[in-house]
Scaffold this active site. Structure first.
Site, PDB file in Angstrom:
ATOM      1  NE  ARG A  35      -1.740   4.605  -0.719  1.00 49.96           N
ATOM      2  CZ  ARG A  35      -1.554   3.308  -0.839  1.00 49.96           C
ATOM      3  NH1 ARG A  35      -2.212   2.616  -1.751  1.00 49.96           N
ATOM      4  NH2 ARG A  35      -0.702   2.682  -0.055  1.00 49.96           N
ATOM      5  CE  LYS A 195      -1.281  -4.674  -1.883  1.00 52.54           C
ATOM      6  NZ  LYS A 195      -0.787  -3.337  -2.195  1.00 52.54           N
ATOM      7  N   GLY A 352      -2.472   1.825   2.259  1.00 56.65           N
ATOM      8  CA  GLY A 352      -3.777   2.261   1.747  1.00 56.65           C
ATOM      9  C   GLY A 352      -4.919   1.815   2.651  1.00 56.65           C
ATOM     10  N   GLY A 375       3.915  -1.139   2.139  1.00 53.52           N
ATOM     11  CA  GLY A 375       5.100  -1.927   1.797  1.00 53.52           C
ATOM     12  C   GLY A 375       6.323  -1.048   1.592  1.00 53.52           C
TER      13      GLY A 375
HETATM   14  N1  ADP Z   1      -7.622 -12.660   8.195  1.00 51.11           N
HETATM   15  C1  ADP Z   1      -7.822 -12.028   7.038  1.00 51.11           C
HETATM   16  N2  ADP Z   1      -8.380 -12.678   5.996  1.00 51.11           N
HETATM   17  C2  ADP Z   1      -8.581 -12.043   4.809  1.00 51.11           C
HETATM   18  N3  ADP Z   1      -8.244 -10.764   4.575  1.00 51.11           N
HETATM   19  C3  ADP Z   1      -7.686 -10.081   5.583  1.00 51.11           C
HETATM   20  C4  ADP Z   1      -7.451 -10.664   6.863  1.00 51.11           C
HETATM   21  N4  ADP Z   1      -6.876  -9.727   7.644  1.00 51.11           N
HETATM   22  C5  ADP Z   1      -6.761  -8.609   6.906  1.00 51.11           C
HETATM   23  N5  ADP Z   1      -7.238  -8.807   5.670  1.00 51.11           N
HETATM   24  C6  ADP Z   1      -7.332  -7.839   4.550  1.00 51.11           C
HETATM   25  O1  ADP Z   1      -6.111  -7.193   4.326  1.00 51.11           O
HETATM   26  C7  ADP Z   1      -6.390  -6.079   3.486  1.00 51.11           C
HETATM   27  C8  ADP Z   1      -5.334  -5.009   3.659  1.00 51.11           C
HETATM   28  O2  ADP Z   1      -4.055  -5.543   3.383  1.00 51.11           O
HETATM   29  P1  ADP Z   1      -2.858  -4.720   2.727  1.00 51.11           P
HETATM   30  O3  ADP Z   1      -3.238  -4.307   1.362  1.00 51.11           O
HETATM   31  O4  ADP Z   1      -1.649  -5.570   2.889  1.00 51.11           O
HETATM   32  O5  ADP Z   1      -2.773  -3.439   3.679  1.00 51.11           O
HETATM   33  P2  ADP Z   1      -2.302  -1.946   3.326  1.00 51.11           P
HETATM   34  O6  ADP Z   1      -3.098  -1.500   2.112  1.00 51.11           O
HETATM   35  O7  ADP Z   1      -2.624  -1.138   4.529  1.00 51.11           O
HETATM   36  O8  ADP Z   1      -0.843  -2.026   3.042  1.00 51.11           O
HETATM   37  C9  ADP Z   1      -7.788  -5.636   3.870  1.00 51.11           C
HETATM   38  O9  ADP Z   1      -8.582  -5.608   2.702  1.00 51.11           O
HETATM   39  C10 ADP Z   1      -8.284  -6.706   4.842  1.00 51.11           C
HETATM   40  O10 ADP Z   1      -9.609  -7.142   4.605  1.00 51.11           O
HETATM   41  O1  X15 Z   2      -1.198  -0.048  -2.056  1.00 54.26           O
HETATM   42  C1  X15 Z   2       0.029  -0.060  -2.177  1.00 54.26           C
HETATM   43  O2  X15 Z   2       0.858  -0.567  -1.238  1.00 54.26           O
HETATM   44  P1  X15 Z   2       0.441  -1.003   0.265  1.00 54.26           P
HETATM   45  O3  X15 Z   2      -0.681  -2.041   0.194  1.00 54.26           O
HETATM   46  O4  X15 Z   2       1.700  -1.595   0.816  1.00 54.26           O
HETATM   47  O5  X15 Z   2       0.010   0.217   1.007  1.00 54.26           O
HETATM   48  C2  X15 Z   2       0.733   0.546  -3.357  1.00 54.26           C
HETATM   49  O6  X15 Z   2      -0.195   1.168  -4.221  1.00 54.26           O
HETATM   50  C3  X15 Z   2       1.556  -0.498  -4.108  1.00 54.26           C
HETATM   51  O7  X15 Z   2       0.711  -1.464  -4.673  1.00 54.26           O
HETATM   52  P2  X15 Z   2       1.300  -2.922  -5.043  1.00 54.26           P
HETATM   53  O8  X15 Z   2       1.631  -3.620  -3.728  1.00 54.26           O
HETATM   54  O9  X15 Z   2       0.190  -3.616  -5.806  1.00 54.26           O
HETATM   55  O10 X15 Z   2       2.541  -2.699  -5.881  1.00 54.26           O
END
Ligand code: ADP
Ligand code: X15
Length: 406
Positions: A35, A195, A352, A375
């Site tokens: 990023r 998330k 991310g 998201g």
């Molecule tokens: N079964 C699980 N239990 C706890 N954490 C998990 C599990 N599967 C995935 N994760 C966590 O999800 C996190 C990423 O989620 P998220 O922020 O939603 O993805 P992104 O940043 O790609 O949008 C990672 O830190 C990973 O460790």
């Molecule tokens: O990491 C982000 O989104 P992502 O986890 O969906 O990739 C953005 O920085 C938004 O963060 P937020 O979901 O805490 O508003």
């Protein structure tokens, strides 16, 4: 239709750039700088054109000022990415920020402390937006990955200063429209990650856009719980069970097939090399947590992708940062990359952590397109208007500014 930075004469101007430098980190060090690297184009161009560049971003989800969410760790990778020193301010508004900005010469870049240290940011508080606006002459939003949040620095500011989209924002919207404007069916979406509450709702709309919804990661645990299964100590948002059940119903009505894990890798703790075993999702021990999808689930997912033409992916299938819980994410990423190289599958992934996971799996170069957004990208895919993009709309220019072509 929105303005880009081509429309601005930035020389000698204080330009507030909302970037999304919310990168994965461990022990105070950035573990994936994608990023930051992809935000550099806008910052470098503005600096080269003689602007005083002021970078606003959030990092994590702090509740007020919390030291562990300080953005100081971003300074070094940001300086490396832009190829010049970056000044720092301990706060994003007020005297600290003003003093740091007053010292900037044309072509300098400063990073301000986490905008989310002020709860007013996420409330899109008008007075807070005004305090930010005071620091600049022009506003550039380059944070596509946070454009689904109507916050002061992503939305409010656009109404207070002349506003334009940055280069990354432009690239993301163009690339997604090109890749997914009319996706070839069958379309599969993989949604995982952690998330749960902020992403679960959007799955309800996604089921009408995709043929297969493959759910993994922490997201899957909430669905398994909603189906009456015991999930032990797993990451699971039990108060979202009703929403999960509604999504399953909506999927049925929309003829979208939901794919949930059938087996899981469980461990007693979230730790590197924790003792682990594979169990059926019907037999998760009370004192253990699901940290990855098991081998039968991996096989089922890869098998499902075999019949698809388009894959969109946000959220790792397991706790990929800690070995050996990266197996499902790696295996599915590698299978998708292979089919992409064979010209059989169009693959668009983002987020991310997802970007970091693809890099760890060694396939980030092999996907058709990798977005910085997770998201925001899923909400864009749902056809939603992203507030951060809509706020950049040129009112008289026609078009709604949401980034979709209607
Ligand atoms: N079964 C699980 N239990 C706890 N954490 C998990 C599990 N599967 C995935 N994760 C966590 O999800 C996190 C990423 O989620 P998220 O922020 O939603 O993805 P992104 O940043 O790609 O949008 C990672 O830190 C990973 O460790
Ligand atoms: O990491 C982000 O989104 P992502 O986890 O969906 O990739 C953005 O920085 C938004 O963060 P937020 O979901 O805490 O508003």
């Amino acid at each position: 239709m929105f303005r880009t930075i081509d429309a601005f004469d930035v020389k000698g101007k204080r330009v507030l750039v909302r970037a999304d430098l919310n990168v994965p980190s461990k022990d105070g060090k950035v573990t994936d700088s994608t990023r930051i690297d992809r935000s550099a184009a806008t910052l470098k161009e503005l600096a080269e054109r003689g602007a005083k560049v002021i970078v606003l971003t959030h990092f994590g989800r702090p509740k007020g000022r919390e030291d562990k969410y300080s953005q100081k760790l971003l300074l070094e990778p940001l300086a490396k990415a832009v190829g010049q020193a970056v000044a720092w301010a301990d706060d994003c508004i007020g005297p600290d920020a003003e003093a740091a900005i007053a010292k900037l010469n044309n072509g300098d870049i400063a990073l301000l402390e986490n905008v989310r240290f002020h709860p007013e940011e996420e409330k899109n508080d008008p007075a807070f937006a005004q305090a930010l606006a005071k620091l600049g002459d022009l506003y550039v939003n380059d944070a596509f990955s946070t454009a689904h949040r109507a916050h002061a620095s992503t939305e409010g500011l656009a109404h207070l200063l002349p506003a334009a989209a940055g280069r990354l924002m432009q690239v993301e919207l163009e690339a997604l429209a090109k890749a997914l404007g009319t996706p070839e069916k069958p379309v599969a979406a993989v949604v995982g990650g952690a998330k749960v509450s902020t992403k679960l709702d959007l799955l309800g709309n996604l089921v009408s856009r995709v043929d297969y919804l493959i759910i993994g990661g922490g997201m899957a645990n909430t669905f398994l719980f909603a189906q009456g299964k015991a999930v032990g100590k797993s990451l699971c948002e039990k108060d979202m069970a009703d929403t999960a059940r509604e999504i399953l119903e909506k999927a049925k009505a929309a003829k979208c097939h939901i794919v949930l894990p059938v087996d899981a890798v469980v461990a007693a703790e979230f730790a590197e090399n924790a003792a682990n075993k594979v169990v059926s999702v019907d037999a998760v021990p009370d004192d253990m947590m699901i940290l990855d999808a098991g081998p039968a689930s991996i096989e089922a997912i890869i098998d499902r992708l075999g019949g698809c033409k388009t894959l969109v992916w946000n959220g790792p299938l397991g706790a990929f940062e800690i070995n050996p819980f990266d197996k499902a994410t790696n295996a599915v990423a590698q299978a998708a990359a292979e089919r992409t190289k064979q010209g059989k599958l169009l693959t668009v992934a983002g987020g991310g952590d997802t970007v970091a996971a693809l890099a760890k799996a060694g396939v980030d170069e092999d996907f058709s397109y990798v977005s910085t957004a997770g998201g925001a990208f899923l909400e864009w895919l749902e056809g939603k208007t992203l507030p951060g993009v809509a706020a950049l709309e040129i009112k008289s220019g026609g078009g709604c500014g949401c980034g979709h072509s209607h």
